[in-house]
Design an enzyme around this catalytic site. Sequence first.
Site, short mmCIF file in Angstrom:
data_model
loop_
_atom_site.label_atom_id
_atom_site.label_comp_id
_atom_site.label_asym_id
_atom_site.label_seq_id
_atom_site.Cartn_x
_atom_site.Cartn_y
_atom_site.Cartn_z
N ARG A 11 26.40 7.82 8.25
CA ARG A 11 26.88 6.58 8.85
C ARG A 11 27.72 5.83 8.22
O ARG A 11 29.01 5.27 8.38
CB ARG A 11 25.60 5.62 9.47
CG ARG A 11 24.86 6.34 10.59
CD ARG A 11 23.46 5.72 10.69
NE ARG A 11 22.67 5.99 9.66
CZ ARG A 11 21.76 6.95 9.77
NH1 ARG A 11 21.65 7.68 10.88
NH2 ARG A 11 20.71 7.17 8.95
N HIS A 126 16.01 -2.72 10.46
CA HIS A 126 16.75 -1.63 10.43
C HIS A 126 16.77 -0.62 11.38
O HIS A 126 15.65 -0.35 12.33
CB HIS A 126 16.85 -0.92 9.13
CG HIS A 126 17.61 -1.64 7.80
ND1 HIS A 126 16.75 -2.45 7.45
CD2 HIS A 126 18.67 -1.62 7.50
CE1 HIS A 126 17.14 -2.79 6.31
NE2 HIS A 126 18.44 -2.66 6.33
N LYS A 130 16.67 4.89 9.67
CA LYS A 130 16.52 4.62 8.17
C LYS A 130 15.37 5.40 7.68
O LYS A 130 14.28 5.39 8.17
CB LYS A 130 16.46 3.23 7.98
CG LYS A 130 16.62 2.84 6.46
CD LYS A 130 16.77 1.51 6.17
CE LYS A 130 16.69 1.02 4.94
NZ LYS A 130 17.69 1.64 3.99
N1 LIG Z 1 24.19 -0.50 -0.56
C1 LIG Z 1 24.87 -0.82 0.76
O1 LIG Z 1 25.38 -1.53 0.93
C2 LIG Z 1 24.21 0.20 1.75
C3 LIG Z 1 23.25 1.17 1.39
N2 LIG Z 1 22.90 2.10 2.34
C4 LIG Z 1 22.30 3.31 2.02
O2 LIG Z 1 22.98 4.49 1.76
C5 LIG Z 1 22.46 5.61 2.30
C6 LIG Z 1 22.90 6.31 3.18
O3 LIG Z 1 22.83 5.74 4.41
P1 LIG Z 1 23.37 6.25 5.91
O4 LIG Z 1 24.67 6.59 5.70
O5 LIG Z 1 22.93 5.37 6.78
O6 LIG Z 1 22.73 7.75 5.74
P2 LIG Z 1 22.87 9.00 6.75
O7 LIG Z 1 21.62 9.89 6.58
O8 LIG Z 1 23.84 8.61 8.02
O9 LIG Z 1 24.01 9.82 5.55
C7 LIG Z 1 23.54 10.42 4.38
C8 LIG Z 1 24.66 11.26 4.10
O10 LIG Z 1 24.20 11.77 2.65
C9 LIG Z 1 24.41 13.07 2.68
N3 LIG Z 1 23.41 13.85 1.78
C10 LIG Z 1 22.09 14.08 2.05
N4 LIG Z 1 21.46 14.53 0.80
C11 LIG Z 1 22.40 14.65 0.10
C12 LIG Z 1 22.67 15.45 -1.05
N5 LIG Z 1 21.53 15.89 -1.71
N6 LIG Z 1 23.83 15.84 -1.72
C13 LIG Z 1 25.11 15.24 -0.95
N7 LIG Z 1 24.75 14.73 0.03
C14 LIG Z 1 23.83 14.58 0.73
C15 LIG Z 1 24.01 13.62 4.26
O11 LIG Z 1 24.75 14.90 4.37
P3 LIG Z 1 24.36 15.79 5.45
O12 LIG Z 1 25.08 15.02 6.87
O13 LIG Z 1 25.09 17.04 5.06
O14 LIG Z 1 22.97 15.78 5.55
C16 LIG Z 1 25.24 12.53 4.93
O15 LIG Z 1 26.30 12.78 4.70
C17 LIG Z 1 21.18 4.96 2.24
O16 LIG Z 1 20.26 5.22 1.03
C18 LIG Z 1 21.09 3.72 2.69
O17 LIG Z 1 19.77 2.76 2.58
C19 LIG Z 1 23.26 1.98 3.75
C20 LIG Z 1 24.17 0.83 4.11
C21 LIG Z 1 24.64 0.08 3.00
O1 LIG Z 2 19.98 2.07 5.56
C1 LIG Z 2 20.78 1.25 5.70
O2 LIG Z 2 21.40 1.07 7.19
C2 LIG Z 2 21.03 0.27 4.81
N1 LIG Z 2 20.29 0.26 3.91
C3 LIG Z 2 20.60 -0.59 2.67
C4 LIG Z 2 19.19 -0.86 2.08
O3 LIG Z 2 18.30 -0.28 2.16
O4 LIG Z 2 19.11 -2.42 2.01
C5 LIG Z 2 21.40 -1.93 2.92
C6 LIG Z 2 21.50 -2.33 4.23
O5 LIG Z 2 20.54 -3.22 4.80
C7 LIG Z 2 21.76 -1.16 5.32
#
Ligand SMILES: NC(=O)C1=CN([C@@H]2O[C@H](COP(=O)(O)OP(=O)(O)OC[C@H]3O[C@@H](n4cnc5c(N)ncnc54)[C@H](OP(=O)(O)O)[C@@H]3O)[C@@H](O)[C@H]2O)C=CC1
Ligand SMILES: O=C(O)C1=N[C@H](C(=O)O)C[C@H](O)C1
Length: 217
Positions: A11, A126, A130
């Site tokens: 995402r 969320h 998540k």
């Molecule tokens: N700091 C911030 O502002 C924010 C942080 N986040 C965090 O970002 C992270 C991702 O969120 P989100 O995009 O919703 O999650 P998703 O599950 O949608 O995406 C995760 C991605 O990581 C990949 N992945 C999983 N395991 C591995 C691995 N071992 N090596 C390489 N790639 C891997 C997946 O690949 P595949 O599709 O092949 O499984 C997928 O592309 C979460 O920890 C979330 O909490 C989210 C939003 C904002």
């Molecule tokens: O998983 C998400 O979507 C998000 N994760 C982050 C968190 O764990 O705080 C940031 C944001 O809230 C969205």
Amino acid sequence: MRYGLVGSTGRMGQEIKKAFVDHTLCLTVDAEKTWSDGTQPEVIVDFSNRSSLPNTVNLCVENGSALVIGTTGLNEDDFSMLRELGKDVPVVQSYNFSLGVNILKMILASYSKLLEDWDSEIVEIHHNKKKDAPSGTAIMLQEALKKPAVMHSLRMGGIPGDHSLIFANEGEVLSFNHRAISRAVFAYGALEAAEFARSANPGFYTFEEVLRCKLKK
Ligand SMILES: NC(=O)C1=CN([C@@H]2O[C@H](COP(=O)(O)OP(=O)(O)OC[C@H]3O[C@@H](n4cnc5c(N)ncnc54)[C@H](OP(=O)(O)O)[C@@H]3O)[C@@H](O)[C@H]2O)C=CC1
Ligand SMILES: O=C(O)C1=N[C@H](C(=O)O)C[C@H](O)C1
């Protein structure tokens, strides 16, 4: 800027690609697949899963790339790894790259002493996909408070991220709320962090520190 993206099919990966439209994606890493155009990324952006961290760190070392990491659910060993990497390249880490949450974090840190005797609870809501709870943001805001807060995690619908902090004593209630309306806000923050990282000195930086640098200009 040439950048790499760990979690490109996710995402946040989709949002990063949109926000970084004016830049060149030269490396993608996902759970099953890695792709490269053969050039070295200046910055690697990681929004994936903590299991990817060792490989992400190795990629940064091999390419001399800076790192912007938003992945949550990290433990102390993971942070030690990131601080070690920060000795060689710039690392910007945040559990929330939205401007609003980082302003809230600064407010809470500034007034935590006045709130230390209040009952404190955090509600974070969320989307239902998540994987971790409580959210990294809730943990980060609790750390800014410098005291434990009761945490409540709701997982429903497609909510991008909603954090409420409620403080109460015998005479009054004080509430703060941040609502992300779109995941794009996190991607724009990551872009700002990447633009900072590509020219920064090696070091471990939080996004709050990146924003504070902006305040000094
Ligand atoms: N700091 C911030 O502002 C924010 C942080 N986040 C965090 O970002 C992270 C991702 O969120 P989100 O995009 O919703 O999650 P998703 O599950 O949608 O995406 C995760 C991605 O990581 C990949 N992945 C999983 N395991 C591995 C691995 N071992 N090596 C390489 N790639 C891997 C997946 O690949 P595949 O599709 O092949 O499984 C997928 O592309 C979460 O920890 C979330 O909490 C989210 C939003 C904002
Ligand atoms: O998983 C998400 O979507 C998000 N994760 C982050 C968190 O764990 O705080 C940031 C944001 O809230 C969205």
